[in-house]
Write an enzyme that holds these catalytic residues in place. Structure first.
Site, PDB file in Angstrom:
ATOM      1  N   GLU A  55       0.814  -1.219   0.000  1.00  0.00           N
ATOM      2  CA  GLU A  55       0.000   0.000   0.000  1.00  0.00           C
ATOM      3  C   GLU A  55       0.849   1.271   0.000  1.00  0.00           C
ATOM      4  O   GLU A  55       0.429   2.309  -0.518  1.00  0.00           O
ATOM      5  CB  GLU A  55      -0.965   0.014   1.181  1.00  0.00           C
ATOM      6  CG  GLU A  55      -2.106  -1.013   1.073  1.00  0.00           C
ATOM      7  CD  GLU A  55      -1.751  -2.374   1.631  1.00  0.00           C
ATOM      8  OE1 GLU A  55      -0.563  -2.618   1.941  1.00  0.00           O
ATOM      9  OE2 GLU A  55      -2.659  -3.224   1.757  1.00  0.00           O
ATOM     10  N   PHE A 117     -12.086  -7.179  13.798  1.00  0.00           N
ATOM     11  CA  PHE A 117     -11.010  -7.688  12.958  1.00  0.00           C
ATOM     12  C   PHE A 117     -10.579  -6.615  11.949  1.00  0.00           C
ATOM     13  O   PHE A 117     -11.401  -6.024  11.261  1.00  0.00           O
ATOM     14  CB  PHE A 117     -11.477  -8.942  12.207  1.00  0.00           C
ATOM     15  CG  PHE A 117     -10.435  -9.454  11.247  1.00  0.00           C
ATOM     16  CD1 PHE A 117      -9.206  -9.908  11.716  1.00  0.00           C
ATOM     17  CD2 PHE A 117     -10.673  -9.459   9.880  1.00  0.00           C
ATOM     18  CE1 PHE A 117      -8.237 -10.358  10.827  1.00  0.00           C
ATOM     19  CE2 PHE A 117      -9.705  -9.911   8.996  1.00  0.00           C
ATOM     20  CZ  PHE A 117      -8.488 -10.359   9.474  1.00  0.00           C
ATOM     21  N   GLN A 118      -9.289  -6.355  11.895  1.00  0.00           N
ATOM     22  CA  GLN A 118      -8.706  -5.360  10.997  1.00  0.00           C
ATOM     23  C   GLN A 118      -9.316  -3.968  11.164  1.00  0.00           C
ATOM     24  O   GLN A 118      -9.507  -3.235  10.191  1.00  0.00           O
ATOM     25  CB  GLN A 118      -8.795  -5.816   9.531  1.00  0.00           C
ATOM     26  CG  GLN A 118      -7.941  -7.063   9.309  1.00  0.00           C
ATOM     27  CD  GLN A 118      -7.633  -7.325   7.854  1.00  0.00           C
ATOM     28  OE1 GLN A 118      -8.444  -7.075   6.975  1.00  0.00           O
ATOM     29  NE2 GLN A 118      -6.441  -7.851   7.590  1.00  0.00           N
ATOM     30  N   LYS A 167     -17.680  -0.858   5.741  1.00  0.00           N
ATOM     31  CA  LYS A 167     -18.118  -1.855   4.774  1.00  0.00           C
ATOM     32  C   LYS A 167     -19.626  -1.817   4.545  1.00  0.00           C
ATOM     33  O   LYS A 167     -20.095  -1.952   3.410  1.00  0.00           O
ATOM     34  CB  LYS A 167     -17.698  -3.254   5.238  1.00  0.00           C
ATOM     35  CG  LYS A 167     -17.955  -4.313   4.184  1.00  0.00           C
ATOM     36  CD  LYS A 167     -17.230  -5.606   4.465  1.00  0.00           C
ATOM     37  CE  LYS A 167     -17.422  -6.579   3.304  1.00  0.00           C
ATOM     38  NZ  LYS A 167     -16.762  -7.859   3.546  1.00  0.00           N
ATOM     39  N   MET A 482      24.400   9.497   2.426  1.00  0.00           N
ATOM     40  CA  MET A 482      24.113  10.751   3.114  1.00  0.00           C
ATOM     41  C   MET A 482      24.403  10.621   4.614  1.00  0.00           C
ATOM     42  O   MET A 482      24.928  11.532   5.245  1.00  0.00           O
ATOM     43  CB  MET A 482      22.661  11.158   2.866  1.00  0.00           C
ATOM     44  CG  MET A 482      22.298  12.516   3.377  1.00  0.00           C
ATOM     45  SD  MET A 482      23.360  13.803   2.724  1.00  0.00           S
ATOM     46  CE  MET A 482      22.467  14.329   1.280  1.00  0.00           C
TER      47      MET A 482
HETATM   48  C1  LIG Z   1      18.305  15.073   1.956  1.00  0.00           C
HETATM   49  C2  LIG Z   1      17.555  16.353   1.732  1.00  0.00           C
HETATM   50  C3  LIG Z   1      18.251  17.514   1.507  1.00  0.00           C
HETATM   51  C4  LIG Z   1      17.588  18.709   1.225  1.00  0.00           C
HETATM   52  N1  LIG Z   1      18.318  19.804   0.916  1.00  0.00           N
HETATM   53  C5  LIG Z   1      17.674  20.903   0.430  1.00  0.00           C
HETATM   54  C6  LIG Z   1      18.401  22.014  -0.097  1.00  0.00           C
HETATM   55  O1  LIG Z   1      19.623  22.042  -0.127  1.00  0.00           O
HETATM   56  N2  LIG Z   1      17.701  23.055  -0.609  1.00  0.00           N
HETATM   57  C7  LIG Z   1      16.334  23.066  -0.617  1.00  0.00           C
HETATM   58  O2  LIG Z   1      15.763  24.016  -1.144  1.00  0.00           O
HETATM   59  N3  LIG Z   1      15.644  22.056  -0.099  1.00  0.00           N
HETATM   60  C8  LIG Z   1      16.271  20.972   0.406  1.00  0.00           C
HETATM   61  N4  LIG Z   1      15.526  19.912   0.872  1.00  0.00           N
HETATM   62  C9  LIG Z   1      14.054  20.003   0.822  1.00  0.00           C
HETATM   63  C10 LIG Z   1      13.483  20.720   2.026  1.00  0.00           C
HETATM   64  O3  LIG Z   1      13.398  19.831   3.102  1.00  0.00           O
HETATM   65  C11 LIG Z   1      12.055  21.275   1.715  1.00  0.00           C
HETATM   66  O4  LIG Z   1      11.239  20.237   1.273  1.00  0.00           O
HETATM   67  C12 LIG Z   1      12.063  22.328   0.641  1.00  0.00           C
HETATM   68  O5  LIG Z   1      13.090  23.263   0.843  1.00  0.00           O
HETATM   69  C13 LIG Z   1      10.722  23.052   0.615  1.00  0.00           C
HETATM   70  O6  LIG Z   1      10.540  23.690  -0.594  1.00  0.00           O
HETATM   71  P1  LIG Z   1       9.589  24.938  -0.760  1.00  0.00           P
HETATM   72  O7  LIG Z   1       9.964  26.027   0.170  1.00  0.00           O
HETATM   73  O8  LIG Z   1       9.570  25.245  -2.199  1.00  0.00           O
HETATM   74  O9  LIG Z   1       8.192  24.477  -0.200  1.00  0.00           O
HETATM   75  P2  LIG Z   1       7.058  23.455  -0.632  1.00  0.00           P
HETATM   76  O10 LIG Z   1       7.056  22.379   0.366  1.00  0.00           O
HETATM   77  O11 LIG Z   1       7.074  23.108  -2.052  1.00  0.00           O
HETATM   78  O12 LIG Z   1       5.814  24.374  -0.275  1.00  0.00           O
HETATM   79  C14 LIG Z   1       5.188  25.150  -1.187  1.00  0.00           C
HETATM   80  C15 LIG Z   1       4.761  26.485  -0.586  1.00  0.00           C
HETATM   81  O13 LIG Z   1       3.983  27.133  -1.593  1.00  0.00           O
HETATM   82  C16 LIG Z   1       2.693  27.405  -1.109  1.00  0.00           C
HETATM   83  N5  LIG Z   1       1.737  27.209  -2.199  1.00  0.00           N
HETATM   84  C17 LIG Z   1       1.162  26.065  -2.612  1.00  0.00           C
HETATM   85  N6  LIG Z   1       0.330  26.300  -3.652  1.00  0.00           N
HETATM   86  C18 LIG Z   1       0.388  27.620  -3.895  1.00  0.00           C
HETATM   87  C19 LIG Z   1      -0.256  28.477  -4.816  1.00  0.00           C
HETATM   88  N7  LIG Z   1      -1.107  28.010  -5.734  1.00  0.00           N
HETATM   89  N8  LIG Z   1       0.017  29.800  -4.761  1.00  0.00           N
HETATM   90  C20 LIG Z   1       0.864  30.292  -3.810  1.00  0.00           C
HETATM   91  N9  LIG Z   1       1.509  29.531  -2.918  1.00  0.00           N
HETATM   92  C21 LIG Z   1       1.272  28.201  -2.956  1.00  0.00           C
HETATM   93  C22 LIG Z   1       2.469  26.492   0.056  1.00  0.00           C
HETATM   94  O14 LIG Z   1       1.531  27.063   0.943  1.00  0.00           O
HETATM   95  C23 LIG Z   1       3.877  26.351   0.630  1.00  0.00           C
HETATM   96  O15 LIG Z   1       4.133  27.408   1.523  1.00  0.00           O
HETATM   97  C24 LIG Z   1      16.172  18.727   1.203  1.00  0.00           C
HETATM   98  C25 LIG Z   1      15.471  17.566   1.470  1.00  0.00           C
HETATM   99  C26 LIG Z   1      16.146  16.376   1.711  1.00  0.00           C
HETATM  100  C27 LIG Z   1      15.345  15.147   1.947  1.00  0.00           C
HETATM  101  C1  LIG Z   2      12.416   5.897   5.410  1.00  0.00           C
HETATM  102  C2  LIG Z   2      13.680   6.609   5.756  1.00  0.00           C
HETATM  103  N1  LIG Z   2      14.509   6.089   6.704  1.00  0.00           N
HETATM  104  C3  LIG Z   2      15.667   6.719   6.999  1.00  0.00           C
HETATM  105  C4  LIG Z   2      15.999   7.896   6.391  1.00  0.00           C
HETATM  106  C5  LIG Z   2      17.310   8.605   6.754  1.00  0.00           C
HETATM  107  N2  LIG Z   2      18.221   8.602   5.601  1.00  0.00           N
HETATM  108  C6  LIG Z   2      18.358   9.683   4.802  1.00  0.00           C
HETATM  109  S1  LIG Z   2      19.421   9.424   3.531  1.00  0.00           S
HETATM  110  C7  LIG Z   2      19.726   7.844   4.041  1.00  0.00           C
HETATM  111  C8  LIG Z   2      20.667   6.958   3.273  1.00  0.00           C
HETATM  112  C9  LIG Z   2      20.239   6.727   1.877  1.00  0.00           C
HETATM  113  O1  LIG Z   2      21.105   5.795   1.282  1.00  0.00           O
HETATM  114  P1  LIG Z   2      21.040   5.494  -0.266  1.00  0.00           P
HETATM  115  O2  LIG Z   2      19.643   5.270  -0.682  1.00  0.00           O
HETATM  116  O3  LIG Z   2      22.012   4.418  -0.584  1.00  0.00           O
HETATM  117  O4  LIG Z   2      21.473   6.871  -0.921  1.00  0.00           O
HETATM  118  P2  LIG Z   2      22.924   7.584  -0.949  1.00  0.00           P
HETATM  119  O5  LIG Z   2      22.900   8.625   0.104  1.00  0.00           O
HETATM  120  O6  LIG Z   2      23.959   6.551  -0.709  1.00  0.00           O
HETATM  121  O7  LIG Z   2      22.998   8.173  -2.310  1.00  0.00           O
HETATM  122  C10 LIG Z   2      19.006   7.562   5.213  1.00  0.00           C
HETATM  123  C11 LIG Z   2      19.085   6.281   5.938  1.00  0.00           C
HETATM  124  C12 LIG Z   2      15.098   8.412   5.444  1.00  0.00           C
HETATM  125  N3  LIG Z   2      15.325   9.576   4.835  1.00  0.00           N
HETATM  126  N4  LIG Z   2      13.956   7.748   5.116  1.00  0.00           N
END
Ligand SMILES: Cc1cc2nc3c(=O)[nH]c(=O)nc-3n(C[C@H](O)[C@H](O)[C@H](O)COP(=O)(O)OP(=O)(O)OC[C@H]3O[C@@H](n4cnc5c(N)ncnc54)[C@H](O)[C@@H]3O)c2cc1C
Ligand SMILES: Cc1ncc(C[n+]2csc(CCOP(=O)(O)OP(=O)(O)O)c2C)c(N)n1
Ligand SMILES: [Mg+2]
Lengths: 577, 161
Positions: A55, A117-118, A167, A482
């Site tokens: 799922e 159940f479930q 259901k 990472m």
């Molecule tokens: C490993 C990892 C590393 C990351 N590193 C970075 C990084 O280096 N840089 C980075 O930028 N992010 C990074 N992120 C992502 C970060 O965590 C956020 O998800 C991201 O920065 C959010 O983007 P955003 O501000 O565009 O917001 P979003 O989450 O895209 O939110 C959208 C915003 O727009 C608004 N909105 C929605 N619809 C409309 C509309 N029609 N009109 C006006 N407003 C609207 C919403 O209300 C919200 O405030 C990383 C994530 C991970 C997992």
């Molecule tokens: C479901 C989940 N568990 C744990 C994490 C924390 N986490 C972020 S990056 C990462 C490692 C990812 O490894 P891989 O997919 O091999 O990518 P790489 O960084 O090596 O490119 C982990 C464990 C996560 N983001 N999501």
């Protein structure tokens, strides 16, 4: 004479309502509580049901479908474990504001609360990670509730909505009529921005000497890329995108300075730090973007355009807030700017660009191109070239996700599909499946890591069953890269449980699922392998790239540091600018 | 700062948990919360007392407004308003204490609403401060049970929310 309405069973109403809502694809997995519905699905062909293998996969697939098409993703699962398995996917969609409707089966109304159940309290479990949820207690409410669910999911700031259907409701009958419109006194999203605020914003924008446009996922959700491009080109100002905003503005355009934030470019982060007017457009000042809030944009007056008032001034005080849909606000704002007697200060803007070009010249994304061992960045760069930047790219979470964001230059919106807010490993493969279903003629690739990939690997079966030949680009560094990078930087190299032992043979694994596998171990073979994989149009190809184990993602702003305090790659001569 | 928020929300089964869940999920303070249906049975009225900096209270108001079940949010503390709270308190009341307690209840304009040989139950309404003052004025050893309703509030003047 008024035509008498048809009397239908709940399960039939469900199928008819989806059809009347225009739903083409439904991702799901059957079970006891939804068997009446599955029986009706069997008898119709308006809605195509895609049987996933877990799922969570259904929800991610619907999510990918929604991100790529802009249409709501739709999911159907059974009660109990079916419902709980959707939670990660729902939370993923919620954090990134993705429109989605998830139908969960529930035990019969008279059994609710009996530990039947479930039985789980799906409404209670999902409440904190949905935009809204509904329990349907009477078949007479079913059609209207479905209409409301789609309306709430897709309007305003979009988000996932759960509809829990007992259901007995699917067995009971009533007259069927699908509402044509919705009016909710408690839910009225704003569309147009306040004209006074837009006027003040235009004046501030035109007075800027060091302006910066910071746009995010809201532009994509609003389908406002054209308006953003028009606005930005009119002004000639630099623009950066968040991870969620990539593709909203063409990455190959000369005004684009790359992504900002923790792994953003040196030039984007330095320009943020030094700008005097910041124009935030559909971006929510996430902590991966701002770094240390006390040091964030210290010299800037800030304009923020967002449809959700609670996004405005949540983390950072704002000088000119504008609540409204980006598309409308930007249209009004650009018109005002074009009509204004004032023009941008070309001299100041030129000096500002000179400064930015100097920052760009340090080439912060540089990597070693001389190695025999494969550099992950190189694979993505090649893939970008070979697909002319036209592919749909999904990703998982980790280093590979950041490299994909840095090295695939997205010129179009809705082509970069990743979990930003929740950072959900396991998202990439099912999401790619959903995208491929929507765009069977386009190249759809999942750029992943060996740890993320196995989290929803079961969906390879779904891809086979429905003929969804996505390309899997596994950047296999035999590490949770990472995590390893953080341990190298911040835990003195104690690699606690981040080494992946007992990694499967991904070639055989792909083959055992009926697909094609390739292993690529040398830089010289990357090009040819990618070409071969792309040539096999009808095959899901799993490309297992054995990459440099110790490569790190640069630039990097450590958590809690200011935007101007970046680690740069060892190949550059400026450390910690 | 302390704020008193008045909400109109759909009288739906889950509405209360959406509000209380929001406060716990986002680590906002709740001092008290009262809710009951209004003259329109499909609408509930909630009075919520919270505290926090201006920025936090602004976020609280915005997040409440964002809940799909919430129809309206008004910060009563931004203008002139009345707040009342109901106190029910049971005291040991024997011999010599009975007169003294009765006098104190009269001073605070409360009512004794139930009497036994050895106890009084008192009803009192007023601002939280007044109820605190009454409780403080009592001999702590006599208090058997305290029930407070939490604050209900309404704006002064002829405007309705
Ligand atoms: C490993 C990892 C590393 C990351 N590193 C970075 C990084 O280096 N840089 C980075 O930028 N992010 C990074 N992120 C992502 C970060 O965590 C956020 O998800 C991201 O920065 C959010 O983007 P955003 O501000 O565009 O917001 P979003 O989450 O895209 O939110 C959208 C915003 O727009 C608004 N909105 C929605 N619809 C409309 C509309 N029609 N009109 C006006 N407003 C609207 C919403 O209300 C919200 O405030 C990383 C994530 C991970 C997992
Ligand atoms: C479901 C989940 N568990 C744990 C994490 C924390 N986490 C972020 S990056 C990462 C490692 C990812 O490894 P891989 O997919 O091999 O990518 P790489 O960084 O090596 O490119 C982990 C464990 C996560 N983001 N999501
Ligand atoms: Mg890895």
């Amino acid at each position: 004479m008024a035509k008498s309405k048809e009397i239908l069973r709940g399960a039939e109403i469900f199928c008819r309502a989806l059809k009347d809502e225009g739903v083409k694809h439904l991702f799901g997995y059957p079970g006891g509580a939804v068997l009446h519905i599955y029986d009706e699905l069997f008898k119709q062909d308006a809605v195509e049901h895609i049987l996933v293998r877990h799922e969570q996969g259904a929800v991610h697939a619907a999510d990918g479908y929604a991100r790529a098409t802009g249409m709501p993703g739709v999911v159907l699962v059974t009660s109990g474990p079916g419902a709980t398995n959707t939670v990660t996917g729902i939370a993923t969609a919620f954090m990134d504001s993705i429109p989605m409707v998830v139908f969960t089966g529930q035990v019969a109304t008279h059994m609710i609360g009996n530990d039947a159940f479930q039985e789980v309290d799906a409404i209670g479990i999902t409440r904190p990670c949905v935009k809204h949820n509904f329990l349907v207690k009477d078949v007479k409410e079913l059609a209207a509730t479905i209409k409301h669910a789609f309306y709430v999911a897709t309007t305003g700031r979009p988000g996932p909505v759960v509809v829990d259907i007992p259901k007995d409701v699917t067995a009971d009958s009533c007259e069927y009529e699908y509402p044509t419109s919705v009016d909710m006194r408690s839910y009225k999203p704003v569309v147009k921005g306040h004209p006074g605020q837009i006027k003040r914003a235009a004046e501030l924008i035109l007075s800027a000497k060091k302006p910066m446009i910071y746009s995010g996922g809201g532009v994509i959700l609003s389908n406002a890329s054209e308006e953003l491009t028009d606005f930005t080109r009119e002004l000639g100002y630099p623009i950066t995108n968040t991870l969620m905003g990539l593709g909203a503005y063409p990455a190959t355009d000369k005004q684009f300075v790359g992504m900002l934030g923790m792994h953003g470019t040196y030039e984007a982060n330095m320009a943020m730090h030094h700008c005097d007017v910041l124009i935030a457009i559909g971006a929510r000042f996430d902590d991966r973007v701002t770094g240390d809030l006390d040091q964030f944009c210290p010299y800037a007056k800030i304009i923020q355009i967002d449809i959700d008032p609670s996004s405005i001034a949540k983390n950072v005080p704002v000088d000119i807030p504008i609540v409204g849909d980006v598309k409308h606000v930007l249209t009004d704002l650009t018109a005002l700017i074009k009509a204004s007697k004032n023009k941008p200060d070309t001299e100041a803007i030129k000096l500002w660009w000179d400064q930015i070009k100097e920052w760009q010249s340090i080439d912060c994304l540089k990597f070693d191109r001389t190695t025999e061992v494969i550099k992950p960045q190189y694979v993505i760069e090649k893939f970008y070239e070979l697909t002319n930047g036209d592919a749909y790219v999904t990703s998982d979470v980790g280093q590979h996700q950041m490299w994909a964001a840095q090295f695939y230059k997205f010129d179009k919106p809705r082509h970069w599909i990743n979990s930003g807010g929740l950072g959900t490993m396991g998202f990439g493969l099912p999401a790619a499946m959903g995208v491929k279903l929507a765009f069977p003629d386009d190249v759809v690739a999942c750029i992943t890591g060996e740890a993320s990939l196995v989290m929803c690997i079961q969906e390879l079966s779904t891809c086979l069953q429905y003929g969804l030949p996505v390309k899997v680009i596994n950047l296999n560094n035999r590490y949770m890269g990472m995590v390893r990078q953080w341990q190298e930087f911040f835990y003195a190299g104690r690699y606690s449980h981040s080494y992946m032992e007992a990694i499967p043979d991904f070639v055989k694994l792909a083959e055992s699922f009926g697909h094609t596998g390739m292993r690529i171990e040398k830089t010289a073979d990357v090009d040819g392998a990618l070409k071969d994989a792309l040539a096999m149009k009808d095959k899901l190809v799993m490309m297992d790239f054995i990459t440099d184990q110790t490569e790190n993602v640069y630039p990097m702003i450590a958590s809690g540091k200011g935007q101007h305090e970046m680690h740069l790659p060892p190949t550059t001569d400026r450390e910690l600018a | 700062m302390r704020h008193i928020l008045s909400l109109l929300l759909e009288n739906e089964a889950g509405a209360l948990s959406r509000v209380s869940g929001l406060f716990s999920a986002r680590a906002f303070n709740i001092e008290s919360l009262t809710v009951a249906p209004t003259e329109d049975p499909t609408v509930s009225r909630m009075t919520l007392v919270t505290s926090g900096s201006d920025e936090i209270v602004e976020q609280i108001t915005k997040q409440l407004n964002k809940l799909v079940d919430v129809i309206k949010v008004v910060d009563l503390s931004e203008s002139r308003h009345i707040e009342r709270e109901l106190l029910l308190i049971k005291l040991t009341a024997k011999n010599d204490h009975r007169e003294e307690i009765k006098r104190l209840v009269d001073i605070f304009r409360g009512h004794i609403i139930d009497v036994t040989d050895s106890s009084y139950t008192i009803e009192m309404t007023g601002s939280g401060d007044k109820l605190d003052a009454f409780i403080d004025a009592l001999d702590k050893k006599l208090i058997l049970e305290v029930v407070r309703s939490g604050v209900s509030g309404i704006a002064r003047g002829d405007k309705a929310i």
